[in-house]
Design a protein around this motif. Sequence first.
Motif, PDB file in Angstrom:
ATOM      1  N   ALA A   2       0.845  -1.199   0.000  1.00  0.00           N
ATOM      2  CA  ALA A   2       0.000   0.000   0.000  1.00  0.00           C
ATOM      3  C   ALA A   2       0.875   1.242   0.000  1.00  0.00           C
ATOM      4  N   ILE A   3       0.384   2.239  -0.691  1.00  0.00           N
ATOM      5  CA  ILE A   3       1.063   3.530  -0.680  1.00  0.00           C
ATOM      6  C   ILE A   3       0.445   4.345   0.452  1.00  0.00           C
ATOM      7  N   ARG A   4       1.285   4.839   1.338  1.00  0.00           N
ATOM      8  CA  ARG A   4       0.761   5.648   2.443  1.00  0.00           C
ATOM      9  C   ARG A   4       0.905   7.135   2.116  1.00  0.00           C
ATOM     10  N   ASN A   5       0.088   7.909   2.803  1.00  0.00           N
ATOM     11  CA  ASN A   5       0.093   9.353   2.625  1.00  0.00           C
ATOM     12  C   ASN A   5       1.351   9.943   3.261  1.00  0.00           C
ATOM     13  N   ILE A   6       2.107  10.722   2.494  1.00  0.00           N
ATOM     14  CA  ILE A   6       3.334  11.333   3.021  1.00  0.00           C
ATOM     15  C   ILE A   6       2.993  12.661   3.703  1.00  0.00           C
ATOM     16  N   ARG A   7       3.354  12.745   4.968  1.00  0.00           N
ATOM     17  CA  ARG A   7       3.100  13.958   5.743  1.00  0.00           C
ATOM     18  C   ARG A   7       4.048  15.067   5.292  1.00  0.00           C
ATOM     19  N   PHE A  36       8.648   1.113   1.821  1.00  0.00           N
ATOM     20  CA  PHE A  36       9.392   0.934   0.563  1.00  0.00           C
ATOM     21  C   PHE A  36       8.503   1.304  -0.629  1.00  0.00           C
ATOM     22  N   ASP A  37       7.276   0.805  -0.647  1.00  0.00           N
ATOM     23  CA  ASP A  37       6.364   1.114  -1.762  1.00  0.00           C
ATOM     24  C   ASP A  37       6.161   2.611  -1.905  1.00  0.00           C
ATOM     25  N   THR A  38       5.947   3.270  -0.769  1.00  0.00           N
ATOM     26  CA  THR A  38       5.665   4.706  -0.772  1.00  0.00           C
ATOM     27  C   THR A  38       6.893   5.488  -1.241  1.00  0.00           C
ATOM     28  N   MET A  39       8.065   5.064  -0.775  1.00  0.00           N
ATOM     29  CA  MET A  39       9.319   5.729  -1.158  1.00  0.00           C
ATOM     30  C   MET A  39       9.567   5.599  -2.661  1.00  0.00           C
ATOM     31  N   TYR A  40       9.419   4.381  -3.197  1.00  0.00           N
ATOM     32  CA  TYR A  40       9.666   4.172  -4.629  1.00  0.00           C
ATOM     33  C   TYR A  40       8.624   4.911  -5.481  1.00  0.00           C
ATOM     34  N   GLU A  41       7.375   4.860  -5.040  1.00  0.00           N
ATOM     35  CA  GLU A  41       6.294   5.533  -5.770  1.00  0.00           C
ATOM     36  C   GLU A  41       6.565   7.036  -5.883  1.00  0.00           C
ATOM     37  N   ALA A  42       7.148   7.605  -4.809  1.00  0.00           N
ATOM     38  CA  ALA A  42       7.401   9.047  -4.782  1.00  0.00           C
ATOM     39  C   ALA A  42       8.775   9.402  -5.352  1.00  0.00           C
ATOM     40  N   ASP A  43       9.514   8.395  -5.859  1.00  0.00           N
ATOM     41  CA  ASP A  43      10.863   8.628  -6.388  1.00  0.00           C
ATOM     42  C   ASP A  43      11.812   9.198  -5.349  1.00  0.00           C
ATOM     43  N   GLY A  44      11.657   8.743  -4.116  1.00  0.00           N
ATOM     44  CA  GLY A  44      12.555   9.209  -3.062  1.00  0.00           C
ATOM     45  C   GLY A  44      13.712   8.249  -2.868  1.00  0.00           C
ATOM     46  N   VAL A  45      14.788   8.745  -2.253  1.00  0.00           N
ATOM     47  CA  VAL A  45      15.914   7.860  -1.918  1.00  0.00           C
ATOM     48  C   VAL A  45      15.880   7.436  -0.457  1.00  0.00           C
ATOM     49  N   VAL A  52       5.247   8.925   7.310  1.00  0.00           N
ATOM     50  CA  VAL A  52       3.939   8.329   7.027  1.00  0.00           C
ATOM     51  C   VAL A  52       3.110   8.296   8.316  1.00  0.00           C
ATOM     52  N   GLY A  53       3.512   9.114   9.277  1.00  0.00           N
ATOM     53  CA  GLY A  53       2.696   9.317  10.465  1.00  0.00           C
ATOM     54  C   GLY A  53       2.905   8.323  11.593  1.00  0.00           C
ATOM     55  N   ILE A  54       3.959   7.520  11.506  1.00  0.00           N
ATOM     56  CA  ILE A  54       4.213   6.497  12.529  1.00  0.00           C
ATOM     57  C   ILE A  54       5.479   6.864  13.307  1.00  0.00           C
ATOM     58  N   LEU A  55       5.337   7.014  14.621  1.00  0.00           N
ATOM     59  CA  LEU A  55       6.464   7.483  15.432  1.00  0.00           C
ATOM     60  C   LEU A  55       7.326   6.321  15.927  1.00  0.00           C
ATOM     61  N   LYS A  56       7.914   5.608  14.971  1.00  0.00           N
ATOM     62  CA  LYS A  56       8.813   4.497  15.276  1.00  0.00           C
ATOM     63  C   LYS A  56      10.145   4.737  14.586  1.00  0.00           C
ATOM     64  N   ARG A  57      11.223   4.194  15.208  1.00  0.00           N
ATOM     65  CA  ARG A  57      12.558   4.429  14.660  1.00  0.00           C
ATOM     66  C   ARG A  57      12.846   3.438  13.533  1.00  0.00           C
ATOM     67  N   ILE A  58      12.222   3.695  12.387  1.00  0.00           N
ATOM     68  CA  ILE A  58      12.380   2.858  11.196  1.00  0.00           C
ATOM     69  C   ILE A  58      12.646   3.767   9.999  1.00  0.00           C
ATOM     70  N   VAL A  59      13.650   3.358   9.193  1.00  0.00           N
ATOM     71  CA  VAL A  59      14.044   4.134   8.019  1.00  0.00           C
ATOM     72  C   VAL A  59      14.205   3.187   6.834  1.00  0.00           C
ATOM     73  N   THR A  60      13.764   3.613   5.660  1.00  0.00           N
ATOM     74  CA  THR A  60      14.069   2.891   4.419  1.00  0.00           C
ATOM     75  C   THR A  60      14.903   3.820   3.534  1.00  0.00           C
ATOM     76  N   ILE A  61      15.874   3.235   2.858  1.00  0.00           N
ATOM     77  CA  ILE A  61      16.768   4.010   1.985  1.00  0.00           C
ATOM     78  C   ILE A  61      17.044   3.169   0.753  1.00  0.00           C
ATOM     79  N   ASP A  62      17.139   3.829  -0.405  1.00  0.00           N
ATOM     80  CA  ASP A  62      17.660   3.179  -1.600  1.00  0.00           C
ATOM     81  C   ASP A  62      18.203   4.275  -2.502  1.00  0.00           C
TER      82      ASP A  62
END
Length: 159
Positions: A2-7, A36-45, A52-62
């Motif tokens: 799912a693509i989440r809404n980017i704050r 990951f889906d949201t990052m790729y969809e938005a062409d982010g690195v 995406v509104g979740i206060l957890k220490r999680i990061v995706t990078i590519d």
Amino acid sequence: MAIRNIREIGDPVLNKKCKEVTEVSERTLELIDDMFDTMYEADGVGLAAPQVGILKRIVTIDVTGEDPILLINPVILESSGEQRGNEGCLSVPGKTGIVTRPNYVKVQAYNENMEPFELEGTELLARAICHELEHLDGHLYVEKVEGELMNIADLEQEE
Ligand code: NI
């Protein structure tokens, strides 16, 4: 998937400190997939969970488009050197600004099985790691921009 809404900047969730992950539940795995889906969809690195509104220490990078990196509870162990260059953020759409970052970082983090690992990065990867980790403490790159925040559209017109 799912693509989440980017704050976006101005949303108070982006200025909060995130909590450490203690357990990777089914919900956490779903969040990671969606990030990951949201990052790729938005062409982010890179993308951090608070974006995406979740206060957890999680990061995706590519940074290459074919090297997905997941960092849970990441901590920078070492950094050195300096790079000065343009930076952007999916939460600050259409804008860019110059930020100085270390040219090398070594980070310790956990994978989706909560196994610790270390990762080294230089150049764009080092920049992305620094940028995304700051999101976990409620900071955006715009606080560090040297000079003016610029519109990407204006820069493209000049070229
Ligand atoms: Ni960002």
